[in-house]
Design an enzyme around this catalytic site. Sequence first.
Site, PDB file in Angstrom:
ATOM      1  N   ARG A  53     -24.341 -14.351 -38.706  1.00 45.71           N
ATOM      2  CA  ARG A  53     -24.295 -15.104 -39.953  1.00 45.71           C
ATOM      3  C   ARG A  53     -25.495 -14.728 -40.807  1.00 45.71           C
ATOM      4  O   ARG A  53     -26.588 -14.517 -40.304  1.00 45.71           O
ATOM      5  CB  ARG A  53     -24.339 -16.613 -39.674  1.00 45.71           C
ATOM      6  CG  ARG A  53     -23.022 -17.202 -39.263  1.00 45.71           C
ATOM      7  CD  ARG A  53     -23.092 -18.710 -39.183  1.00 45.71           C
ATOM      8  NE  ARG A  53     -23.999 -19.163 -38.149  1.00 45.71           N
ATOM      9  CZ  ARG A  53     -25.242 -19.568 -38.336  1.00 45.71           C
ATOM     10  NH1 ARG A  53     -25.745 -19.591 -39.565  1.00 45.71           N
ATOM     11  NH2 ARG A  53     -25.998 -19.959 -37.340  1.00 45.71           N
TER      12      ARG A  53
ATOM     13  N   TYR B  39     -17.743 -10.682 -40.218  1.00 43.56           N
ATOM     14  CA  TYR B  39     -18.227 -11.226 -38.942  1.00 43.56           C
ATOM     15  C   TYR B  39     -18.240 -12.756 -38.927  1.00 43.56           C
ATOM     16  O   TYR B  39     -18.864 -13.398 -39.777  1.00 43.56           O
ATOM     17  CB  TYR B  39     -19.646 -10.717 -38.633  1.00 43.56           C
ATOM     18  CG  TYR B  39     -19.920 -10.766 -37.143  1.00 43.56           C
ATOM     19  CD1 TYR B  39     -19.587  -9.675 -36.332  1.00 43.56           C
ATOM     20  CD2 TYR B  39     -20.433 -11.894 -36.529  1.00 43.56           C
ATOM     21  CE1 TYR B  39     -19.779  -9.717 -34.957  1.00 43.56           C
ATOM     22  CE2 TYR B  39     -20.630 -11.939 -35.161  1.00 43.56           C
ATOM     23  CZ  TYR B  39     -20.301 -10.851 -34.380  1.00 43.56           C
ATOM     24  OH  TYR B  39     -20.480 -10.898 -33.022  1.00 43.56           O
TER      25      TYR B  39
ATOM     26  N   LYS C 129     -17.542 -22.484 -40.521  1.00 42.63           N
ATOM     27  CA  LYS C 129     -18.795 -23.023 -41.041  1.00 42.63           C
ATOM     28  C   LYS C 129     -18.691 -23.372 -42.532  1.00 42.63           C
ATOM     29  O   LYS C 129     -19.220 -24.385 -42.981  1.00 42.63           O
ATOM     30  CB  LYS C 129     -19.926 -22.020 -40.826  1.00 42.63           C
ATOM     31  CG  LYS C 129     -20.099 -21.590 -39.375  1.00 42.63           C
ATOM     32  CD  LYS C 129     -20.467 -22.735 -38.488  1.00 42.63           C
ATOM     33  CE  LYS C 129     -20.800 -22.242 -37.089  1.00 42.63           C
ATOM     34  NZ  LYS C 129     -21.167 -23.347 -36.203  1.00 42.63           N
TER      35      LYS C 129
ATOM     36  N   HIS D 124     -22.135 -30.435 -36.727  1.00 44.12           N
ATOM     37  CA  HIS D 124     -22.216 -29.261 -35.850  1.00 44.12           C
ATOM     38  C   HIS D 124     -22.363 -29.779 -34.420  1.00 44.12           C
ATOM     39  O   HIS D 124     -23.444 -29.723 -33.833  1.00 44.12           O
ATOM     40  CB  HIS D 124     -23.434 -28.439 -36.278  1.00 44.12           C
ATOM     41  CG  HIS D 124     -23.494 -27.067 -35.684  1.00 44.12           C
ATOM     42  ND1 HIS D 124     -24.671 -26.356 -35.553  1.00 44.12           N
ATOM     43  CD2 HIS D 124     -22.537 -26.253 -35.198  1.00 44.12           C
ATOM     44  CE1 HIS D 124     -24.434 -25.187 -35.015  1.00 44.12           C
ATOM     45  NE2 HIS D 124     -23.139 -25.093 -34.784  1.00 44.12           N
TER      46      HIS D 124
ATOM     47  N   SER E 214     -27.333 -23.346 -33.182  1.00 47.33           N
ATOM     48  CA  SER E 214     -26.485 -22.241 -32.730  1.00 47.33           C
ATOM     49  C   SER E 214     -27.078 -21.564 -31.496  1.00 47.33           C
ATOM     50  O   SER E 214     -28.296 -21.373 -31.402  1.00 47.33           O
ATOM     51  CB  SER E 214     -26.364 -21.207 -33.849  1.00 47.33           C
ATOM     52  OG  SER E 214     -25.884 -21.831 -35.011  1.00 47.33           O
TER      53      SER E 214
ATOM     54  N   CYS F 135     -27.473 -22.504 -28.406  1.00 50.53           N
ATOM     55  CA  CYS F 135     -28.338 -23.309 -27.519  1.00 50.53           C
ATOM     56  C   CYS F 135     -27.520 -23.917 -26.391  1.00 50.53           C
ATOM     57  O   CYS F 135     -27.948 -24.907 -25.783  1.00 50.53           O
ATOM     58  CB  CYS F 135     -29.016 -24.420 -28.299  1.00 50.53           C
ATOM     59  SG  CYS F 135     -30.403 -23.858 -29.278  1.00 50.53           S
TER      60      CYS F 135
ATOM     61  N   ASP G  29     -18.006 -26.911 -30.953  1.00 52.80           N
ATOM     62  CA  ASP G  29     -18.868 -26.492 -32.065  1.00 52.80           C
ATOM     63  C   ASP G  29     -18.907 -27.475 -33.239  1.00 52.80           C
ATOM     64  O   ASP G  29     -19.957 -27.663 -33.832  1.00 52.80           O
ATOM     65  CB  ASP G  29     -18.422 -25.120 -32.584  1.00 52.80           C
ATOM     66  CG  ASP G  29     -19.463 -24.463 -33.478  1.00 52.80           C
ATOM     67  OD1 ASP G  29     -20.662 -24.519 -33.142  1.00 52.80           O
ATOM     68  OD2 ASP G  29     -19.086 -23.899 -34.528  1.00 52.80           O
TER      69      ASP G  29
ATOM     70  N   ARG H  30     -19.446 -11.974 -29.174  1.00 50.82           N
ATOM     71  CA  ARG H  30     -18.641 -13.194 -29.130  1.00 50.82           C
ATOM     72  C   ARG H  30     -17.305 -12.998 -28.446  1.00 50.82           C
ATOM     73  O   ARG H  30     -16.800 -11.875 -28.336  1.00 50.82           O
ATOM     74  CB  ARG H  30     -18.358 -13.648 -30.574  1.00 50.82           C
ATOM     75  CG  ARG H  30     -19.596 -13.967 -31.399  1.00 50.82           C
ATOM     76  CD  ARG H  30     -20.150 -15.303 -31.061  1.00 50.82           C
ATOM     77  NE  ARG H  30     -21.323 -15.656 -31.848  1.00 50.82           N
ATOM     78  CZ  ARG H  30     -21.596 -16.901 -32.252  1.00 50.82           C
ATOM     79  NH1 ARG H  30     -20.781 -17.893 -31.956  1.00 50.82           N
ATOM     80  NH2 ARG H  30     -22.696 -17.149 -32.936  1.00 50.82           N
TER      81      ARG H  30
HETATM   82  C1  OXD Z   1     -22.937 -20.681 -34.924  1.00 52.83           C
HETATM   83  C2  OXD Z   1     -21.575 -20.497 -34.392  1.00 52.83           C
HETATM   84  O1  OXD Z   1     -23.565 -19.702 -35.346  1.00 52.83           O
HETATM   85  O2  OXD Z   1     -21.007 -21.486 -33.901  1.00 52.83           O
HETATM   86  O3  OXD Z   1     -23.402 -21.823 -34.915  1.00 52.83           O
HETATM   87  O4  OXD Z   1     -21.026 -19.391 -34.474  1.00 52.83           O
HETATM   88 MN    MN Z   2     -22.065 -23.280 -34.217  1.00 52.31          MN
END
Ligand code: OXD
Ligand code: MN
Length: 622
Positions: A96, A235, A244, A264, A286, A288, A311, A403
Site C-alpha cells: 500500500r 497491488y 481499504k 480495522h 497491518s 501484526c 481484517d 499475500r
Molecule cells: C493491510 C491489509 O495492509 O489488510 O492492513 O492488507
Molecule cells: Mn488490514
Amino acid sequence: MTLLDHPRTARTTDRTPAAAPLAAGAPAGTPSDVAAWVAEVAELTEPAAIHWCDGSTRERHDLLQLLVAQGTIEQLNPELRPYSFIARSDEGDVARLESRTFICSEHEIDAGPTNNWREPSAMRAELQGVFRGSMRGRTMYVMPFSMGPIGSPMAKLGVQVTDSPYVVVSTGTMTRMGTAAIEQIALGADWVPAVHSVGAPLAAGQQDVPWPCNDTKYIVHFPETREIFSYGSAYGGNAILAKKAFALRIASVQARDEGWLAEHMLLIKVTSPTGKAYHLAAAFPSACGKTNLAMMAPSIPGWTVETIGDDIAWLRIGADGRLRAINPEAGFFGVAPGTSPKTNPTAIDTLWGNTVFTNVAVTDDGDVWWEGLTSTPPAKLTDWRGNPWSPESGTPAAHPNSRFTVSARQCPSIASTWEDPEGVVIDAIIFGGRRATNVPLVVEARDWDHGVFLGATIASEQTAAAEGTVGELRRDPFAMLPFAGYNMGDYFAHWLEFGRRLRRSARVPRVFQVNWFRKGADGSFLWPGFGDNARVLQWMVERLEGEACAQESPLGSIPTADGLNLEGLDLDEARVEELFAQDREALLAEADDIEQFFATFGDRMPAELVRQLELLRGRLRA
Ligand code: OXD
Ligand code: MN
C-alpha cells in the site's frame, strides 16, 4: 463534460433500468445511474471493450485462463495445490502506498493532520489528465459488489471498474461480486463508485507486460461525495478498492454521518469449556497477526476460537439495542511470510487450493514457499521476482508483504454465523500493537472512555504492509492511521459519542489492550503468542463473566498473580513480571509523546482524551 468535471452529487440517481444505447452490453435491469456512470468512465478512459461482471465461477475461470495466457499468473502444481496460482507483481508495486493516498475533503481540516489532503477540484483536474485514455487497448471490467452479506441491513453496495483482470479475480474473492449485488442496487440501495486503472494504455499492436502498472500512483477519496479513484497500482488495497478505500476510508465517513463504526478489526467467536460463547472485535495495525488471532487454535483444553473476519468489521447498535458487527468482506488477503503449521495451522489448511498467491516463492515441484513456512528453506526456489534462489542468495525468497487471496468459506474455523445478516453481538473490543517495550501483555480499560484513550494511543513498530522503514515506532490510533477517511480528532470524538449512545441503549462492551510482542532485557519475546494467546482470551472471558481475577494498575486492570492461566507454560515468574512491568519513568516519557501527538489535532482533539492523559499521569505519579 466527463466524469471528473463534476462531483457525483451532480449526477443521476435514477434506478430504473437503463435503455440502450447507454447500457450497451449491460445486463438487463442495470440501473440507469450505474449505466450512465459506466458510460462516463468509458468516455474518459477509452477502453477497447467493456465487460459487465456476473461473478460466476465460469467468469472467474475464464479470467484466470486469460491471466495465465498474459503471463500475469502461473498455475501451481495441481497435485500439490489444486486450482491455485502465483502472481508476481512489478518490483515497484508491492505494498500500500500511503504517501500517494489522498483524502480530498472540501476543507483541509476535515482530512486532519494524519491524511494527505488535496483540494478536490484541483485533484479532479489532475485526475482528468491522468485517467484520459488510460484504459486504451484494454478491457474495462464493471464489478458491482456488496460489502456484507447480500441483503443484510448492515451491508453496503459499490461498483468498481478496473482494467485489471487480476483485480477482478481478487475482488471476486474478497467481496460478494456480480449479479446479486447489482440486483441490490436496482432495488434502491445506495452505491459507492470506484474507478481503477493500472495506468498502462496499450497502443495498437503493443506487447503487454505481465504486471502492467505506472510509476505514478494515486489512491484518491472524495469523502463528501463518496467517490474513489485509483491509478497506477494493481497491488492489494491500492487496487481492490472494496477493501481499504471503501470498507474503511469511505465507510468510516458514512459511519460517522450515520452513527456506526467502520473499523480495522478482526472478529472472533470464543467458546469456553462451559459452552458459553462470546464475540470479540480486535484492532491491530497491518501485519501484526490479525489473521493469526482470527484463526487461532487455542493451546488450552476446552476452548475454541472461530473466525468471523480477519481484517475489517462494521459495528452498529442493532434493533435490539446491542452492539452488533459484521465482516463486510468475503475472503482473506493475508500476509504469507510467518504463516506456518505452527503459527497458524488453520490458515495453512485454508490455503489447500483455490488460492491466488502474490509475490511468494515457488518450489521446484511447483508449490509455494515463504519465509517461516518451514524452519529450513528448500535448497532451491524461484523467488518472488522469478529468479533462481538458494539460501545463500542473501535476499528474501518471498517478498515480506507477499499475500494469499482466498475465500473465507474455505477456512475450517469459519463460524456458522459469519454471514448472519444481523451481525453478531460484540462483548469486548481489543486494541493491540507491536511493542517491544512499555505495553503489558494485557490491560483492561477502566471504562469506555478509557478504552477510547487506549485505542487512540496505539503505537506500533512499522511492518512491511506499507512503504516506510520497518521497525520504526509510529502512532497508529485504532490501527486506523492509514484508513480513517476524515480528521482523526473527529474520529476519536465519534467513538466517545458512540459510547454515550451505547450506555443509553445497551450493555457497553469491555475494552482491552494487548501486546504479544514485548521483549525482555535479553531481547527475546517474553510471550509465546499464537495458540497461547487463548490464555489472554480466557482471562477476558472470565472478566466478562464477572470474575475477580484483576488488580488495579496505572495503565488499567491487569491479571492478579494467579489470574492468568499459565498452566503447562514454561514461563518463570520473573518473565511474567516483566510482561506486566510498568516502568513509571518510561511511561511518563511516553505520556509526553502522546501529548505531542494529541496536540497535532488542535481544537479537533476531544477534551475527554486529554483528561484521560492527565488521569494516567496522575496514576503514574501516585
Ligand atoms: C493491510 C491489509 O495492509 O489488510 O492492513 O492488507
Ligand atoms: Mn488490514
